[in-house]
Design an enzyme around this catalytic site. Structure first.
Site, PDB file in Angstrom:
ATOM      1  N   SER A  47       0.854  -1.190   0.000  1.00  0.00           N
ATOM      2  CA  SER A  47       0.000   0.000   0.000  1.00  0.00           C
ATOM      3  C   SER A  47       0.884   1.231   0.000  1.00  0.00           C
ATOM      4  O   SER A  47       2.038   1.175   0.449  1.00  0.00           O
ATOM      5  CB  SER A  47      -0.895  -0.003   1.244  1.00  0.00           C
ATOM      6  OG  SER A  47      -1.528   1.245   1.424  1.00  0.00           O
ATOM      7  N   TYR A  49      -2.793  -0.344  10.434  1.00  0.00           N
ATOM      8  CA  TYR A  49      -2.818  -0.845   9.053  1.00  0.00           C
ATOM      9  C   TYR A  49      -1.509  -0.514   8.343  1.00  0.00           C
ATOM     10  O   TYR A  49      -0.896  -1.386   7.706  1.00  0.00           O
ATOM     11  CB  TYR A  49      -4.005  -0.249   8.306  1.00  0.00           C
ATOM     12  CG  TYR A  49      -4.084  -0.648   6.854  1.00  0.00           C
ATOM     13  CD1 TYR A  49      -4.507  -1.920   6.490  1.00  0.00           C
ATOM     14  CD2 TYR A  49      -3.725   0.243   5.846  1.00  0.00           C
ATOM     15  CE1 TYR A  49      -4.571  -2.298   5.154  1.00  0.00           C
ATOM     16  CE2 TYR A  49      -3.787  -0.129   4.512  1.00  0.00           C
ATOM     17  CZ  TYR A  49      -4.214  -1.396   4.172  1.00  0.00           C
ATOM     18  OH  TYR A  49      -4.273  -1.766   2.850  1.00  0.00           O
TER      19      TYR A  49
END
Length: 315
Positions: free
Chosen positions: A151, A164
């Site tokens: 990500s 996250y």
């Protein structure tokens, strides 16, 4: 190197499927994973698509896509996947492993319960390591490829995204080590860094953040309530113009099969901008850039933002 299809070009156009090549995609029930599975199947690979329920299996099953029960945190599922590959009735080799499964639960570092920190690391990091350890011997034999879906949050962490982003930072580091360990064995390791993408995980994460915020103490509400609302609202607005999952999946399929891949690829304009900036800008300036749109409004000049029900973007 990814082997080209056998036969003439005319035969390839008529029957592009490559019967000697398997691909595994985890987290393939929806979003990026499902789109990647479809794109790889269209290119001729036989895709073992990891899902967790019978309903998800029915939804993803298609020509060239074989659903397999795969919760990557369950050792028995990972073992069964390895047996499925070893006992393939047609003797097909495993060519590519796409580690895509993931969850996203966002809240301030101080507020997010440790159990939810651990859950995210179990899925977003340790589960992928378990699959890699089990399937790497197959990839070594085929001189195949591992594609880890990270990500932009694995390079630059937004406020409220600490847990996250932490899993993605860790996946980035593990990918670097793995790439340097197995390159001599003929195995390529590639990291893909998506920015905002339209996915079901993205649609759920904003609501989860607001649910966690509603359960916070009065003091934490005072400290973080406005920040959480502003972050969810900002990400929801951004998601409206984010990259469609189908486009993300098609790009990942190309990355998974290109003969000479780079070590890293970004997906989406936001990732293409943020990733290089994070390398060159001072930390304080990056702090300002990443928090500008997430700052709560001044209580004296504007009312507290109402809870937002729209989803946040995955980072």
């Amino acid at each position: 190197m990814i082997r080209p299809p056998q036969g003439s070009r005319k035969d390839q156009r008529k029957n592009p499927r490559r019967p000697d090549e398997l691909v595994v995609v985890s987290g393939a029930s929806s979003g990026i994973g499902a789109a990647t599975a479809r794109a790889l199947a269209a290119m001729g690979y036989h895709v073992l698509a990891g899902v967790r329920t019978d309903g998800e299996a029915d939804a993803v099953r298609a020509d060239g896509i074989e659903p397999v029960t795969l919760d990557i945190t369950v050792p028995e599922h990972v073992e069964a996947l390895a047996r499925r590959i070893a006992d393939d009735p047609e003797g097909r080799a495993l060519r590519v492993l796409v580690n895509n499964a993931g969850i996203e639960i966002n809240a301030p570092v101080e507020v997010l319960p440790l159990a939810l920190w651990r859950e995210q690391f179990e899925v977003n990091l340790f589960g992928h390591i378990a699959v890699i350890q089990k399937l790497l011997p197959f990839l070594r034999r085929s001189r195949g490829r591992i594609v880890n879906i990270s990500s932009v949050g694995g390079v630059a962490a937004l406020p409220v995204f600490g847990a996250y982003a932490g899993t993605k930072f860790a996946l980035e580091a593990a990918s670097d080590s793995l790439r340097r360990e197995v390159s001599a064995h003929g195995v390529r390791v590639v990291v893909v860094q998506p920015g905002g993408v339209h996915t079901e995980m993205a649609a759920r994460s904003g609501g989860i953040s607001l649910e966690l915020a509603a359960a916070m103490s009065t003091e934490h509400q005072r400290l973080y309530g406005d920040l959480i609302n502003a972050t969810v609202a900002s990400n929801a607005a951004f998601l409206e113009r984010a990259l469609p999952a189908a486009k993300a999946g098609a790009r990942i399929a190309r990355v998974a099969t290109t003969p000479r891949p780079r070590a890293r690829y970004t997906l989406g304009r936001d990732a293409a901008l943020v990733v290089p900036l994070s390398r060159f800008l001072p930390a304080r300036l990056m702090d300002t850039l990443l928090t500008m749109s997430h700052r709560p409004r001044n209580r004296k000049s504007a009312p507290t933002p109402a809870p937002v029900r729209a989803p946040s973007a995955p980072l």
